[in-house]
Design a protein around this motif. Structure first.
Motif, short mmCIF file in Angstrom:
data_model
loop_
_atom_site.label_atom_id
_atom_site.label_comp_id
_atom_site.label_asym_id
_atom_site.label_seq_id
_atom_site.Cartn_x
_atom_site.Cartn_y
_atom_site.Cartn_z
N VAL A 75 8.79 8.87 7.07
CA VAL A 75 8.28 8.67 8.43
C VAL A 75 9.09 9.50 9.42
N TYR A 115 9.16 10.53 13.68
CA TYR A 115 8.66 10.29 15.03
C TYR A 115 8.73 11.58 15.84
N CYS A 134 6.81 10.56 21.04
CA CYS A 134 6.72 9.15 20.66
C CYS A 134 7.98 8.39 21.07
N PHE A 191 7.68 -0.47 13.70
CA PHE A 191 6.85 0.25 12.74
C PHE A 191 6.76 -0.51 11.41
N TYR A 222 -2.04 -0.61 7.71
CA TYR A 222 -2.50 0.70 7.23
C TYR A 222 -3.88 0.57 6.57
N PHE A 258 0.54 2.33 17.12
CA PHE A 258 1.09 3.65 16.80
C PHE A 258 -0.06 4.57 16.41
N TYR A 261 -0.88 8.08 14.41
CA TYR A 261 -0.18 8.87 13.41
C TYR A 261 -1.07 9.93 12.79
N ILE A 301 4.45 10.07 13.35
CA ILE A 301 4.07 9.11 14.39
C ILE A 301 4.05 9.84 15.73
N TYR A 353 3.21 5.87 20.91
CA TYR A 353 3.16 4.41 20.88
C TYR A 353 2.49 3.93 22.16
#
Length: 205
Positions: free
Chosen positions: A93, A95, A99, A121, A128, A142, A144, A153, A156
């Motif tokens: 992951v 960001y 973000c 997160f 998901y 979020f 993505y 990501i 937000y």
């Protein structure tokens, strides 16, 4: 190696800054109360975030006159989406800096944003597949992209910024338990809109 050298330089700067702040705040070796510790941590994390970035985690040892360990995300990289900041907790992951900035602004987070982002997160991961390109947590959404087995990501969005239609979209019957309690009512006639009605199966709907 360049990133390692940059982090070492940044780490030394933060440690020196913290030592100076510690000496200004606590001039003796007397025992420091929890209240004073919390106040000092709040103050310096805010200053560090403004001066060195919101992707820095500082652990302060009050028994050693402010000695600290500085932890930064393992990896950052520049891409067409801007600077990507790797998660502390989730290896795949990343960001975007956008973000991180939006999360800090919208949650009024002055402390390390990546740690708090990871916490939010982690809750969102269970959503998901519900909405392509979006993950929902109890506090917001979020956005993505999935690129080469990595979750990027992008931003937000606070729950308070969502329209009624967006709340219906992201927190439908499969995700209704994600909503904070204050968004629910026992009186269906007092609701602004209905996500799910536990009696609807008996009403033929």
């Amino acid at each position: 190696m360049g990133n390692d050298r940059h982090f070492s330089f940044k780490k030394a700067q933060i440690e020196n800054f913290l030592k100076t702040e510690f000496k200004k705040k606590f001039k003796s070796n007397a025992k420091i109360s929890l209240r004073k510790r919390h106040k000092f941590i709040d103050e310096v994390t805010c200053k560090i975030a403004k001066r060195f970035g919101k992707n820095v985690l500082v652990l302060i040892d009050f028994s050693k006159n402010g000695f600290c360990s500085v932890v930064s995300p393992v990896e950052t990289e520049s891409t067409e989406k801007g600077k990507l900041i790797k998660s502390f907790s989730h290896p795949q992951v990343f960001y975007t800096s956008h973000c991180v900035d939006r999360f800090s602004e919208r949650t009024q987070a002055q402390e390390n944003c990546v740690i708090k982002l990871d916490a939010f997160f982690g809750k969102a991961l269970s959503s998901y597949g519900e909405n392509d390109g979006f993950l929902a947590c109890p506090d917001g959404i979020f956005a993505y992209d999935l690129i080469e087995d990595r979750l990027i990501i992008k931003t937000y969005i606070n729950l308070d910024l969502l329209s009624d239609d967006q709340i219906k979209q992201f927190y439908g019957s499969g995700m209704i338990s994600m909503l904070p309690r204050e968004y629910a009512t026992k009186d269906i006639f007092g609701a602004d809109f209905i996500l799910a009605d536990e009696h609807e199966e008996f009403l033929g709907n």
